[in-house]
Design a protein around this motif. Structure first.
Motif, PDB file in Angstrom:
ATOM      1  N   GLY A  61       1.060  -6.695   3.569  1.00 17.56           N
ATOM      2  CA  GLY A  61       2.104  -6.329   2.620  1.00 17.56           C
ATOM      3  C   GLY A  61       2.121  -4.875   2.191  1.00 17.56           C
ATOM      4  N   PHE A  62       1.810  -3.960   3.118  1.00 17.63           N
ATOM      5  CA  PHE A  62       1.857  -2.536   2.762  1.00 17.63           C
ATOM      6  C   PHE A  62       3.272  -2.123   2.368  1.00 17.63           C
ATOM      7  CE2 PHE A  62      -2.004  -2.129   5.507  1.00 17.63           C
ATOM      8  CZ  PHE A  62      -2.835  -1.649   4.509  1.00 17.63           C
ATOM      9  N   LEU A  63       3.360  -1.300   1.332  1.00 18.43           N
ATOM     10  CA  LEU A  63       4.628  -0.687   0.954  1.00 18.43           C
ATOM     11  C   LEU A  63       4.818   0.550   1.828  1.00 18.43           C
ATOM     12  CD1 LEU A  63       4.287  -1.001  -2.934  1.00 18.43           C
ATOM     13  CD2 LEU A  63       5.498  -2.517  -1.345  1.00 18.43           C
ATOM     14  N   GLU A  64       5.940   0.611   2.527  1.00 17.45           N
ATOM     15  CA  GLU A  64       6.128   1.659   3.537  1.00 17.45           C
ATOM     16  C   GLU A  64       7.396   2.480   3.351  1.00 17.45           C
ATOM     17  OE1 GLU A  64       3.919  -0.531   7.311  1.00 17.45           O
ATOM     18  OE2 GLU A  64       6.056  -0.917   6.963  1.00 17.45           O
ATOM     19  N   ALA A  65       8.385   1.950   2.628  1.00 16.41           N
ATOM     20  CA  ALA A  65       9.678   2.642   2.505  1.00 16.41           C
ATOM     21  C   ALA A  65       9.675   3.534   1.262  1.00 16.41           C
ATOM     22  CB  ALA A  65      10.813   1.623   2.437  1.00 16.41           C
ATOM     23  N   TRP A  66       8.861   4.581   1.328  1.00 17.07           N
ATOM     24  CA  TRP A  66       8.715   5.480   0.178  1.00 17.07           C
ATOM     25  C   TRP A  66       9.698   6.639   0.232  1.00 17.07           C
ATOM     26  CZ3 TRP A  66       5.504   4.038  -3.639  1.00 17.07           C
ATOM     27  CH2 TRP A  66       4.430   3.183  -3.350  1.00 17.07           C
ATOM     28  N   LEU A 147      -0.487  -5.466  -7.533  1.00 16.45           N
ATOM     29  CA  LEU A 147      -0.277  -4.228  -6.788  1.00 16.45           C
ATOM     30  C   LEU A 147      -1.653  -3.633  -6.514  1.00 16.45           C
ATOM     31  CD1 LEU A 147       1.618  -1.989  -5.695  1.00 16.45           C
ATOM     32  CD2 LEU A 147       1.477  -0.925  -7.960  1.00 16.45           C
ATOM     33  N   ARG A 148      -2.022  -3.555  -5.237  1.00 18.22           N
ATOM     34  CA  ARG A 148      -3.319  -3.011  -4.835  1.00 18.22           C
ATOM     35  C   ARG A 148      -3.090  -1.666  -4.152  1.00 18.22           C
ATOM     36  NH1 ARG A 148      -3.570  -8.600  -4.038  1.00 18.22           N
ATOM     37  NH2 ARG A 148      -5.377  -9.588  -5.043  1.00 18.22           N
ATOM     38  N   PHE A 149      -3.911  -0.689  -4.484  1.00 20.26           N
ATOM     39  CA  PHE A 149      -3.657   0.648  -3.946  1.00 20.26           C
ATOM     40  C   PHE A 149      -4.935   1.465  -3.868  1.00 20.26           C
ATOM     41  CE2 PHE A 149      -2.859   0.346  -8.465  1.00 20.26           C
ATOM     42  CZ  PHE A 149      -3.505   1.440  -9.010  1.00 20.26           C
ATOM     43  N   ASP A 178      -8.046   0.158  -6.309  1.00 20.31           N
ATOM     44  CA  ASP A 178      -7.623  -0.290  -7.638  1.00 20.31           C
ATOM     45  C   ASP A 178      -6.557  -1.358  -7.495  1.00 20.31           C
ATOM     46  OD1 ASP A 178      -8.798   1.602  -9.888  1.00 20.31           O
ATOM     47  OD2 ASP A 178      -8.352   2.862  -8.154  1.00 20.31           O
ATOM     48  N   ALA A 179      -6.371  -2.122  -8.556  1.00 20.33           N
ATOM     49  CA  ALA A 179      -5.338  -3.160  -8.572  1.00 20.33           C
ATOM     50  C   ALA A 179      -4.764  -3.256  -9.975  1.00 20.33           C
ATOM     51  CB  ALA A 179      -5.896  -4.498  -8.129  1.00 20.33           C
ATOM     52  N   ALA A 180      -3.496  -3.596 -10.053  1.00 17.80           N
ATOM     53  CA  ALA A 180      -2.829  -3.777 -11.341  1.00 17.80           C
ATOM     54  C   ALA A 180      -1.979  -5.032 -11.287  1.00 17.80           C
ATOM     55  CB  ALA A 180      -1.952  -2.559 -11.673  1.00 17.80           C
ATOM     56  N   GLY A 181      -2.111  -5.881 -12.274  1.00 17.48           N
ATOM     57  CA  GLY A 181      -1.217  -7.023 -12.396  1.00 17.48           C
ATOM     58  C   GLY A 181       0.132  -6.548 -12.889  1.00 17.48           C
ATOM     59  N   THR A 205      -2.239   4.682  -0.276  1.00  9.60           N
ATOM     60  CA  THR A 205      -1.810   3.410   0.308  1.00  9.60           C
ATOM     61  C   THR A 205      -1.556   2.447  -0.842  1.00  9.60           C
ATOM     62  OG1 THR A 205      -4.070   2.513   0.477  1.00  9.60           O
ATOM     63  CG2 THR A 205      -3.211   3.704   2.386  1.00  9.60           C
ATOM     64  N   ALA A 206      -0.585   1.567  -0.671  1.00 13.43           N
ATOM     65  CA  ALA A 206      -0.294   0.550  -1.693  1.00 13.43           C
ATOM     66  C   ALA A 206       0.265  -0.682  -1.009  1.00 13.43           C
ATOM     67  CB  ALA A 206       0.698   1.092  -2.719  1.00 13.43           C
ATOM     68  N   ARG A 207      -0.032  -1.846  -1.590  1.00 14.33           N
ATOM     69  CA  ARG A 207       0.475  -3.090  -1.014  1.00 14.33           C
ATOM     70  C   ARG A 207       0.675  -4.134  -2.090  1.00 14.33           C
ATOM     71  NH1 ARG A 207      -3.343  -7.103   0.846  1.00 14.33           N
ATOM     72  NH2 ARG A 207      -5.414  -6.789  -0.026  1.00 14.33           N
ATOM     73  N   LEU A 208       1.507  -5.069  -1.768  1.00 19.05           N
ATOM     74  CA  LEU A 208       1.775  -6.209  -2.661  1.00 19.05           C
ATOM     75  C   LEU A 208       1.431  -7.509  -1.932  1.00 19.05           C
ATOM     76  CD1 LEU A 208       5.200  -5.372  -4.340  1.00 19.05           C
ATOM     77  CD2 LEU A 208       3.012  -5.690  -5.490  1.00 19.05           C
TER      78      LEU A 208
END
Length: 208
Positions: A61-66, A147-149, A178-181, A205-208
């Protein structure tokens, strides 16, 4: 390099079941995700295609469309907590005074490999500065998410304009540091990350 034994070990770790209590299950999921992440790079190292690696990473679930904007001045961390233009308004047509010249939002030139956004390759200067990355995610209904990054150095993160995580830290970027709810509303939500930089590599890097 990665040999066949390493690849087999990563494959086994990536398939770990999330058994046991909540703590053990969470640790197993984290280890399996890390193994899956490394497995994609092992495939590339072994001569596999980028598409083969992407298929390995897809479920992470990487966020890629930045969209990104920068660099802004951050000499000795002086503007890490300063509310700059991208934090005040969500305007993709806006321009702001950057570290050396006017800066504007722009899309990434290519889909990141393994989710890695390389700010140092995108911005000049790339030392003693900061930048922002913005993306939008869509949820079918209101939902909680993690959200993990990972970041090279300090970060501040907003979801739909609400600050959800902030840390002034000096480090190299890694997987899931790191992670944030977070709470995603029905429809589109914005995720804005402020990334600080002193010297050296500068990645996100960040993913959901």
């Amino acid at each position: 390099g990665s040999g066949p034994e390493d690849a087999a070990l990563l494959a086994r770790l990536a398939a770990l079941p999330a058994a046991g209590g909540p703590h053990e299950a969470g640790a197993a999921r984290a280890l399996a995700a890390l193994a899956q992440y490394l497995q994609g790079f092992a495939r590339l190292e072994a001569g596999g295609s980028v598409e083969e690696a992407r298929s390995t990473w897809r479920s992470l679930g990487f966020l890629e469309a930045w969209k990104v904007i920068g660099p802004f001045d951050n000499e000795r961390g002086g503007q890490f907590l300063t509310e700059l233009g991208p934090e005040k308004e969500l305007r993709l047509d806006a321009t702001y005074d950057g570290k050396k010249r006017a800066v504007a939002w722009r899309a990434l030139p290519a889909v990141p490999i393994g989710g890695r956004v390389d700010f140092a390759a995108l911005f000049e200067p790339s030392e003693q500065c900061l930048a922002y990355a913005l993306t939008f995610v869509r949820a079918a209904r209101e939902t909680d998410a993690a959200l993990r990054f990972g970041t090279d150095e300090g970060f501040r993160v907003w979801v739909n304009g609400v600050l959800v995580s902030s840390k002034d830290v000096h480090r190299q970027a890694g997987f899931d540091q790191d992670a944030a709810g977070i709470r995603l509303g029905e429809g589109w939500s914005s995720i804005l990350i402020k990334s600080a930089q002193s010297t050296g590599s500068w990645e996100l890097t960040a993913r959901l």
